[in-house]
Each structure stands twice: as C-alpha cells, then as structure tokens.
Scaffold this motif. Structure first.
Motif, short mmCIF file in Angstrom:
data_model
loop_
_atom_site.label_atom_id
_atom_site.label_comp_id
_atom_site.label_asym_id
_atom_site.label_seq_id
_atom_site.Cartn_x
_atom_site.Cartn_y
_atom_site.Cartn_z
N ILE A 171 0.85 -1.19 0.00
CA ILE A 171 0.00 0.00 0.00
C ILE A 171 0.89 1.24 0.00
O ILE A 171 1.83 1.34 0.79
CB ILE A 171 -0.92 0.02 1.23
N VAL A 202 -4.06 6.50 -3.71
CA VAL A 202 -3.68 5.32 -2.93
C VAL A 202 -3.61 4.13 -3.89
O VAL A 202 -4.57 3.85 -4.61
CB VAL A 202 -4.70 5.04 -1.81
N CYS A 234 -2.88 0.00 -4.34
CA CYS A 234 -2.81 -1.33 -3.71
C CYS A 234 -2.35 -2.30 -4.79
O CYS A 234 -3.07 -2.55 -5.76
CB CYS A 234 -4.16 -1.77 -3.15
N LEU A 248 -12.36 -4.75 -0.28
CA LEU A 248 -11.32 -3.88 0.27
C LEU A 248 -11.88 -2.47 0.37
O LEU A 248 -12.48 -1.96 -0.59
CB LEU A 248 -10.08 -3.89 -0.62
N VAL A 256 -11.05 1.65 1.31
CA VAL A 256 -10.05 2.70 1.46
C VAL A 256 -10.79 3.96 1.91
O VAL A 256 -11.71 4.41 1.21
CB VAL A 256 -9.27 2.94 0.16
N VAL A 306 -6.64 1.58 5.02
CA VAL A 306 -6.85 0.55 3.99
C VAL A 306 -7.08 -0.76 4.73
O VAL A 306 -6.21 -1.23 5.46
CB VAL A 306 -5.64 0.43 3.04
N GLU A 327 -5.86 -4.37 8.62
CA GLU A 327 -5.95 -2.95 8.32
C GLU A 327 -4.57 -2.32 8.43
O GLU A 327 -3.76 -2.71 9.27
CB GLU A 327 -6.91 -2.25 9.30
#
Length: 941
Positions: free
Chosen positions: A688, A705, A707, A745, A747, A803, A810
């Motif tokens: 991340i 962001v 991932c 997921l 964010v 995240v 987390e």
C-alpha cells in the motif's frame, strides 16, 4: 494212543524245535564270525513267519554329533531279544565292536538285552555316501526280528566369522530398531541370543522386543533406555561366537515449548515493542537430536496510549450583575478532558468579580456618601475608557501580525491560515519538516519499519560507483530508509548535486531552479522514461564460466552455473518480463498470478547443468492454504502445468522462500508461478502506498492510494506511473494481508482538518470488490481523493488513510506534507543511472570461489560409507525435499550449490555454507587445501 506214545511224541517235538534253534544259532554265528556281516533275507523272513510277539525296543539309537575327536556311543535296548546287532550304512557292524549286557526286568520277568557301539570321527569322515552317516539296530528272538529307527551321526563344527554382523544405528525416539544378524555356518545350526551391554536380552520379559524373527533383534518403539551396545551371540554344541558390537543411539529431536505471554509494551507512551519467547524444551534435544528450527523470540510493535492532560475550554460569558454587585463566569476542563492518567487543568473553573468597579458595598448596598450624579459620571468614564483600550489593543494586534507575516515571507516560511486570527475554535499545530527519506515529501513521521516488509530480492550489481539519489536539500544529508533499500538504493548514501553532474550521462544531467531561496534538483523526464522502457529486459553473452543476469528493481534474476555451457561455446542469453495481460492464471479455477511472467532464452539452448531462476512472489506460503504451481507456455501460447511445488518431480525443482521462489530449469521458455487457494485463509500480500500532487487548480490537491501485489516489479510499475504525472510519495509503503475469503477492500480518508481543507461529500470511503483485488494480476488497484484548500495560504496537510479488508487486516498511512505550487516539478522516486550493470560473467558473479566449489563437489559427489554425501550436504543447507531431482544430475553437489547461490545472492558472506560444512565435519575453515598459484580462491570462513 498210550501215555508212553504221547510222551515220546512230545519229546520228539521238543527235540526238533531245540534242534532247529541250534541250527539257526550256528548259522547266524558262522555268518557273523566270517566277517561278511550278512544274513540272508530268506532266513530273516522265515524267522519273522514264526507266530508270536516280535522284539520291541525299549531304547533306540539317537542322532549324535561328533565333537572334535571324541567318539560317540549308540545304544539299543530291546526285549525279548536273543541278539542285537548294529547295521551302519547298510552293512553289519562286526560283533567285536559290540558291547552287550543282559538283565531281567523285575516287573515282566523278561530278559532285556542292551547293546552299544562306538562311532569315531574317522569312520564318519571315511564314509562318502549320498546321505549322512547312519546306524540302526536289528533285534532277534525265537519269534522273529525287529528294526530300530535310523540314527544320524554328524561331525559338529561352528565357523568363526558371522555371515552378517549387526550395524549401529541412530534412531529417533518411538522409531523402530531392527538389528540384523546372520550367525556363522555350523552343524548343528547355531542358536542366536542377543546381549545388551553384556546382559542377555529376553523377548519374553519385554513385549516391545522381539528376538525370534530370523535371528534379528526388533524393537518396535525405541525408548531412551534402549540405547546401548548390542552383540549377537551364536552357539551350538561345539562353541560360542560373538559378533561385532553395534551401538544404538536413541535420540530426541528438540521441540518448542508454548509461547509465553506477550510482555508489556516497552514504552508507556507511543510506539514500542512487545516480546514473547519459547524454549527448546518440549522436549529438549538429547543424544545428538536436532535443535528446534525457528525463532525463540518474537517481536511485534505496540502502541501505548499517551496520557492526555486536561485543557480548559473558553470562559463562558459573564452573568448578569447580581444583587450583591457581582458577576460570574465558568469554564470546564474538557478541551480535551484529562485521560489515561493525564493531569487535571491547573487554575480555577469559576471566576467572580465586582461588576460596579468597587462602588458597591460588600452587602450589596450603595455607599450613601456618594452623590448619585457623581456615580453616574464615573460609570460613563469607565465605560469609554474600556472601549478605547479595546480599540487600541485590536489595532496593535493587527499591526503585529502583519509585520510578522511580512518578516516570515522574506525568509520563505509558510504562514498559518488567516482564519486563525479570528480566534478559530480548533487548535491546529504543525511540526517542522524533518530531513529524511528523499522519496518522502516532508516525511516528519517516523516510518513503521516493523510493519512494512522490504524487498530483499536482487536489485542490481554492486560496482565502484556509489548509488546516490538527488536530494532537494542544498546540503549533504545522510539518509537511511528501508524503502530506499527496497527500490535498489544503497542503505546509506551521500547526496551532492555536483557529484552527479560528473557521473551522470548527458541526457540525465539535472537542471536547477531556485524556489524561495532553495535549490531543487529535477531530472529530465525523457531520460527517465527511456530508461524505464528498457529496464525489464536484459541480456549478455555467457561461456563455460557462467554468470548472472539481473533485472533491476524487479526481484528477478537468472544464474548460469559454471560448466553449464560447454567449452569453446558461447550463447547470448536473455531474460525479460512479460508486460502484456497474463493468461497464465485462471479465474474459473481460482488461480492467480503470484509474480511476474519470466521468459529466458534463446530457444534451443543446450545446457549441461540447470540454470537457477529467482522470481519474487506475493503469497504467504502455506501448504495448508495454497496449492502453488509452476506453469510453462507452450508453442501455441497455451499454458501447461509442469509441477506442483509440494510434489516430487525430476523435470525441474522449486524452492519456496517467504518472498521469493528459486527454480532449477533445464529448458528455456516462459514461466509463471500461479497459486490456487485451498482455504479461505490463503493470504496474498499487498503493498500500500499513497502519492500526492497539486492539480491544475492551485487550490486542488490529489491523494492517490495504490494497492498492488507485494513484488518489486509490480511496485515498479506504480512508481513509473506516478513519476510520469508528477506524484510524490507521502509515506513509507506498507504491507497488507489480503485473504481469499471473498470480502472486499475499503479505502477511507480520516482526520482531515475541516477548517483548512474540504472534500466532496460521500467520497471519503471507497470500496473495491474482492475480484478486483484478488485477480489484479500484478496490476495496481488505485483510488483518488480530491481535496480543496480554503485558502492558497494553507500549505500544510495532515490526515490518515485507512486501507482494510472487511473483517480483516488494516493498515494506516499517515500523511503529513507541505503543499506548494513549486512542487509541481517533482523529484523522481529513485535514480537508476548507476544500476545499468545487469549482468556479470565469470568468477565475479559467484559468491563461492571456483576452486572451493570444485573441492566441495569432489568431496560430496563421491559415495561415502559414513553417509557424508551430497544428500547430507542438501540436508544441512535446508534442502530436504524432492531429492530425486538431484539424483539424475551428473553432479548433484554442483546443482545444490547453484541453488544456494540463487537463494543467498542478496547476502554478502558465506556463513551459512561454512556452518553447514563445519557441522558435517568434512571441511574445516582452516584445513582446506590450497594450490600455491590460486590466491584469489583462498577460502577462509
């Protein structure tokens, strides 16, 4: 008939019978004396035809063994018997060799005759018949003859040497012990007994021990008490023989005890460490048993909540003037209230004052000696004086702030938003920017190096040129960052602009611009983009000495061992990463790609030894949760499975480490590592990272962001994309465990200073489906948060980004940055001008010197009676499965060392190999032979 006649007739009959007996006796004696030792069968038949009871034997001859030169006796006893004679091997024994005696049975009154003969060793040795030497008895009486059983006579002996001696063993506790013993040849056959420490072992006393199975000693479940010296004892009527002594050692491998409880956090406030430990005492290793593998101490980070001291809130408004000429105001200690053993607010929570300027008595009555008119005038004076003082104070405050902002702007220091002048209701403190990782923009918060896992796979070769980055600061600053290491930068480097001007190519020389008195270094974008287009392919020409290929910052390398290519032959070999959409994974079968697809060639490459390829992967390896496979692309661009990591195979070899997979391959081609989750607990590691950049509007700021699969190559693509759009890394990347449990997921952005920044409603939390993340195929999943500052004077941004997988792991990314228009032109994340050495050939590509490698192969490839061969070398180097693959190699030790080279390419020493060799006891650090002209290969551990 008269009485006389009857008497005469009886006498005649008795006379005839007596006469017949005399004739038979004379005939028999004559035959025996003549030495011929035979009696006609007709005569024997005529005797047996006589009616009555035949002789029966009370004792028949028994089988006997001649021991050394001592003769043996054969004995017969029969009744009624006139004569007893022995017949041996079909011939009558001479009467002179018989010893006979006769006595009366007291119970029956019958005569019993007993006869014995001696049989010597010479008689037995002189006999050469088709069967063993034998004898039987023939007994005569007046009613006929009887024969006894045959008695066999043999010469007894016992050889000295055992046909098989028992061998010593080292057996784990509760394992089976089998000691083989084949006694020496002998007549009669020897009986076997077992001795343990010179004491007889009895299988009848212990059900766990069996000594009756073909002379072997079997212990079904080994106990510690079964350790000892065992001897096989063989014996017969001649002698006893002892075998060689076999030493049996029952060992116990060590086992870990349960983990202790986690220790308290090492700090009372902030980030600390917790520890727990275990000992190798469950059980403790005994008798040479293996020590426990793994860590005895584990550490995790912990966060101890810091005490929060109480702070007074603002005073309330004054109350109305009371009848006592007083007014009051209050405040509470709740901004914030004290928490976690924090201090209470100091001071009073209530204030009282006289509201008439002292013109009121203590009991609330007006002073009678003051005239009403003068009192009214004094009140007016006080009121106007207070207003004048307030106006003067405001003017002075405005002038002071103006001068302060002007002085600060001259020195290039940002000023807090002007809304603070109005007595804002929320306090907001900014820390000074710390000098640190040049990849992080104003990274004032200490990175959490305990959570993020750095990439330890091969990055680029070390050479004489120092690995440096351009630092936006004008002075030399020494920086150490785990993330810099993960991107292939040296752990500690000095940054200086002038040094780079001399070492970089012309197209990569920095340009300079001055922003607010600071010197900022920038790289020409064309140079970076050109470098990144070519960095995922590398090639070199290799010969008999071999070498290594590396794709920088991708976690991918290829080792060509010494001798893999024939003498006087060279190949131009290449290795590349497939950048196209992968077809190796199958969503229908729940297979995912765990690392980049790698192709090496050229096709038709002829190798004597397999090459070692290293590929970084993103799976938390667990045989219970993953079925990991190796696939190869066929000529028609289809993918075929060539092995499962947990299966035995002789076509290729796969060694899985926590972050890398090491392959031994014979054939060139395109390879991919795929994983099929077996349970919902299968974990895929994600990396991340958060980047930021100022948008076209000077008041807009974008946070992005990413991932992406936790492999260097996958993150490299993120860096490339962010560099092209001017993004800056705002926090150390962190690792997130993403489970294959079909949960999505999320964010979200948190703790945005509302009085300085704003974000569109309903955009603070974004969600990605499980399929988007799980089947991302090394492609990044990213989201963006668009922020807008209320004023262009706002230059500080602080927030958190969470995240997390729903009901899962987390990670928190802490953003703390300074936003300015001058930062539109950004500093690149890393510089690869010094990482252009992607191949090495010859001895410098290997950690093990060639002479040492050859000595190790010569030693361990040769069969050794003590078991110190290449299998033991593999075991000590922690290569304990799929050993059948090495069996088919012409030098198993050479292939094992190639695998070790690939596995330890990121470490600069030979400690693990030296420790293994010393443990085997085959090669010692100071006893290795060295040729006088081979100084470069001096191998000293």
């Amino acid at each position: 008939m008269t009485e006389r006649n009857r008497i005469e007739m009886g006498t005649t009959v008795k006379g005839r019978r007596r006469f017949l007996e005399i004739i038979l006796t004379i005939a028999l004696c004559t035959s025996l004396v003549s030495g011929r030792g035979t009696v006609s069968d007709a005569l024997a038949d005529s005797l047996s035809s006589v009616g009555g009871t035949l002789p029966h034997f009370l004792q028949e001859p028994e089988d006997a063994y001649i021991i050394k030169n001592n003769p043996i006796k054969l004995r017969c006893r029969a009744t009624p018997a006139l004569q007893i004679f022995f017949k041996c091997n079909g011939e009558w024994v001479h009467q002179n060799q018989h010893t006979s005696q006769e006595y009366m049975d007291q119970n029956t009154g019958l005569k019993i005759r007993e006869v014995t003969i001696n049989v010597t060793r010479q008689q037995v040795e002189d006999f050469h018949g088709p069967e063993d030497y034998w004898c039987l008895c023939v007994a005569w009486s007046h009613l006929g003859t009887s024969k006894s059983r045959k008695a066999t006579v043999r010469i007894a002996y016992l050889r000295k040497n055992f046909e098989q001696d028992p061998q010593g063993k080292e057996v784990p506790i509760k394992g089976m012990i089998v000691l083989h013993c084949r006694p020496p040849e002998g007549v009669p056959m020897a009986e076997v007994e077992w001795l343990k420490n010179e004491e007889l072992v009895g299988s009848f006393e212990d059900d766990n021990i069996d000594t009756r199975a073909d002379h072997n000693l079997i212990i079904n479940e080994a106990r510690l008490s079964d350790s000892g010296n065992y001897t096989c004892l063989a014996s017969n009527v001649v002698a006893k023989r002892r075998s060689a002594t076999a030493t049996v050692v029952v060992f116990v491998n060590g086992g870990w005890s349960l983990w202790t409880e986690w220790s308290p956090c090492s700090v009372n406030c902030g980030r600390g460490v917790q520890k727990r430990s275990r000992t190798c005492t469950n059980p403790a290793p005994l008798n040479g048993g293996a020590f426990c593998e793994g860590m005895s101490v584990q550490k995790i980070t912990c966060s101890a909540l810091c005490p929060v001291d109480g702070v007074w809130e603002e005073w309330s408004e004054w109350t109305m003037c009371s009848a006592q000429c007083e007014r009051q105001r209050w405040r509470e200690c709740n901004s914030p209230p004290p928490r976690l053993r924090g201090k209470m607010c100091e001071g009073e929570g209530q204030s009282t004052e006289n509201c008439t300027g002292g013109l009121c008595t203590q009991n609330g009555k007006l002073m009678h000696d003051v005239k009403p008119q003068s009192l009214e005038n004094s009140i007016d004076v006080a009121l106007y004086s207070g207003l004048a003082a307030g106006v003067i104070a405001v003017v002075v405050l405005i002038v002071a702030i103006t001068l302060y902002r002007k002085s600060q702007s001259e020195y290039g220091v940002d000023v807090i938003d002007s809304s603070a002048l109005a007595g804002g209701f929320q306090s907001f403190n900014f820390k000074t920017t710390r000098q640190g990782n040049p990849l992080l923009l104003n990274s004032s918060m200490q990175p959490d190096i305990t959570v993020g896992q750095t990439f330890s796979s091969p990055i680029c070769f070390q050479d004489s040129i120092d690995k440096e980055l351009f630092d936006p600061l004008p002075d030399k600053v020494k920086v150490q960052s785990s993330f810099m290491v993960s991107l292939g930068v040296a752990d500690r480097a000095e940054y200086h602009v002038k040094a780079h001007q001399e070492t970089l190519p012309a197209n990569l020389h920095p340009k300079y611009s001055t922003v607010e008195g600071k010197k900022t270094t920038m790289i020409a974008p064309n140079g970076i983009h050109t470098l990144r287009k070519t960095q995922f392919k590398t090639s070199a020409v290799f010969g008999h000495l071999g070498g290594r290929l590396v794709i920088p910052n991708a976690g991918v390398s290829l080792l060509v061992p010494h001798g893999a290519i024939a003498d006087d032959t060279s190949w131009e070999m290449y290795m590349l990463i497939n950048q196209e959409e992968s077809s190796a994974q199958s969503e229908e079968r729940c297979e995912i790609l765990l690392g980049p697809e790698i192709t090496y060639g050229p096709p038709g490459l002829n190798l004597s030894y397999p090459v070692a390829m290293t590929i970084a992967h993103c799976a938390e390896v667990s045989a219970e949760n993953w079925n990991i496979k190796l696939k190869r692309q066929t000529k028609d661009n289809k993918w075929e499975e060539i092995m499962s990591v947990d299966d035995e195979s002789t076509s290729c070899y796969c060694l899985m480490d926590s972050h890398s997979c090491h392959l031994l391959l014979d054939q060139p081609g395109c390879y991919a590592l795929v994983g099929e989750p077996i349970t919902d607990a299968a974990i895929k590691r994600l990396r991340i990272a958060v980047f930021g950049s100022v948008e076209a509007s000077s008041i807009d700021y974008s946070l992005r962001v990413h991932c992406v699969d936790d492999t260097p190559h996958a993150f490299q693509r993120v860096v490339t994309a962010e560099t092209s759009r001017g993004g800056q890394l705002l926090e150390e990347p962190k690792m997130l465990f993403f489970k294959g449990n079909c949960l999505s997921l999320q964010v979200s952005i948190q703790d945005i200073p509302q009085f300085l920044w704003s974000i569109k409603p309903f955009t603070t939390c974004q969600e990605f489906s499980f399929t988007q993340v799980w089947y991302s195929n090394q492609q990044p999943v990213h989201c963006a948060f668009s922020l807008q500052r209320h004023s262009t004077s706002t230059t500080q941004l602080s927030c958190k980004i969470s995240v997390r997988q729903v009901k899962g792991h987390e990670q928190i990314l802490q953003v703390y940055t300074t936003v300015g228009e001058s930062e539109k032109e950004t500093v690149p994340f890393f510089m690869q001008a010094d990482c252009t050495v992607t191949s090495q050939t010859g001895a410098k590509a290997f950690k093990i010197p060639l002479s040492i490698r050859q000595r190790i192969c010569t030693t361990f490839d040769t069969a050794n009676t003590k078991g110190k061969d290449w299998q033991l070398l593999a075991q000590k180097l922690h290569i304990q499965r799929n050993l059948s693959y090495f069996t088919k190699q012409k030098s198993p030790s050479a292939v094992i060392l190639s695998l070790w080279e690939a596995r330890h390419q990121d470490s600069g020493d030979l400690d693990s190999l030296a420790s293994a060799l010393e443990e085997i006891g085959k090669i010692h650090c100071k006893s290795l032979p060295q040729s006088p002209d081979d100084k470069e290969t001096d191998f000293t551990f």
